[in-house]
Design an enzyme around this catalytic site. Sequence first.
Site, PDB file in Angstrom:
ATOM      1  N   HIS A  56      39.923  43.886  40.437  1.00 55.07           N
ATOM      2  CA  HIS A  56      39.209  43.284  41.647  1.00 55.07           C
ATOM      3  C   HIS A  56      39.939  43.078  42.680  1.00 55.07           C
ATOM      4  CE1 HIS A  56      35.438  42.008  39.540  1.00 55.07           C
ATOM      5  NE2 HIS A  56      35.883  43.201  39.053  1.00 55.07           N
ATOM      6  N   GLU A  58      40.727  40.255  44.473  1.00 61.43           N
ATOM      7  CA  GLU A  58      41.461  38.748  44.224  1.00 61.43           C
ATOM      8  C   GLU A  58      42.486  38.783  43.268  1.00 61.43           C
ATOM      9  OE1 GLU A  58      36.690  37.662  44.304  1.00 61.43           O
ATOM     10  OE2 GLU A  58      38.037  39.514  43.903  1.00 61.43           O
ATOM     11  N   CYS A  86      33.683  36.241  41.364  1.00 62.88           N
ATOM     12  CA  CYS A  86      32.998  36.321  39.977  1.00 62.88           C
ATOM     13  C   CYS A  86      33.852  35.433  38.932  1.00 62.88           C
ATOM     14  CB  CYS A  86      33.286  37.747  39.551  1.00 62.88           C
ATOM     15  SG  CYS A  86      34.730  38.387  38.939  1.00 62.88           S
ATOM     16  N   CYS A  89      37.498  36.499  38.215  1.00 60.49           N
ATOM     17  CA  CYS A  89      38.477  36.025  39.470  1.00 60.49           C
ATOM     18  C   CYS A  89      38.475  34.485  39.723  1.00 60.49           C
ATOM     19  CB  CYS A  89      38.005  36.832  40.655  1.00 60.49           C
ATOM     20  SG  CYS A  89      38.046  38.523  40.573  1.00 60.49           S
TER      21      CYS A  89
END
Length: 174
Positions: A56, A58, A86, A89
């Site tokens: 991801h 992040e 999410c 993260c």
Amino acid sequence: MDVLEKDLEFMKAAIEEAKKAANLGEVPIGAVIVYQNEIIARAHNLRETSQNAVTHAELMAIQQACEAIGSWRLEETTLYVTLEPCPMCAGAILQSRIPRVVYGARDMKAGCVDSLYRLLNDARFNHECDVTEGVLAEECGQMLTDFFRNLRERKKEEKRLKKEMDQGKLGGIL
């Protein structure tokens, strides 16, 4: 430059990262991490490209920022991300001690900053974040809407072509 101007400037940089993801066929989410008014990390989603669930934007930005600073504690940084983080993260944000998170669009299906949960502001954790939501939210959200609409249209067209091929209607074209 005031805080709002800085937030707009750095969110635009995160949007540029999200566009890179979209150009790769990835969900268009981008992130940047700022330290002392300078971007020290830039990343975008690469889950499809890498076939790795943890790539991801992040998480990759956090990893880069830790390397840039030389510490796992990102105590004087701000994370800018185009979509509400999410649970995975949000957990990494808490663990890395990022004090401020700025995000664009809410994620009603997986957002754990404001939408489903408020993990970054849960006093039961040993760290909490200052959160600013909605910075360039319309632009961030529209990128996602356009991406998923185009994806559905492509899949529909592929399904139609496969059906025609199976029925022999395309006769030697492919």
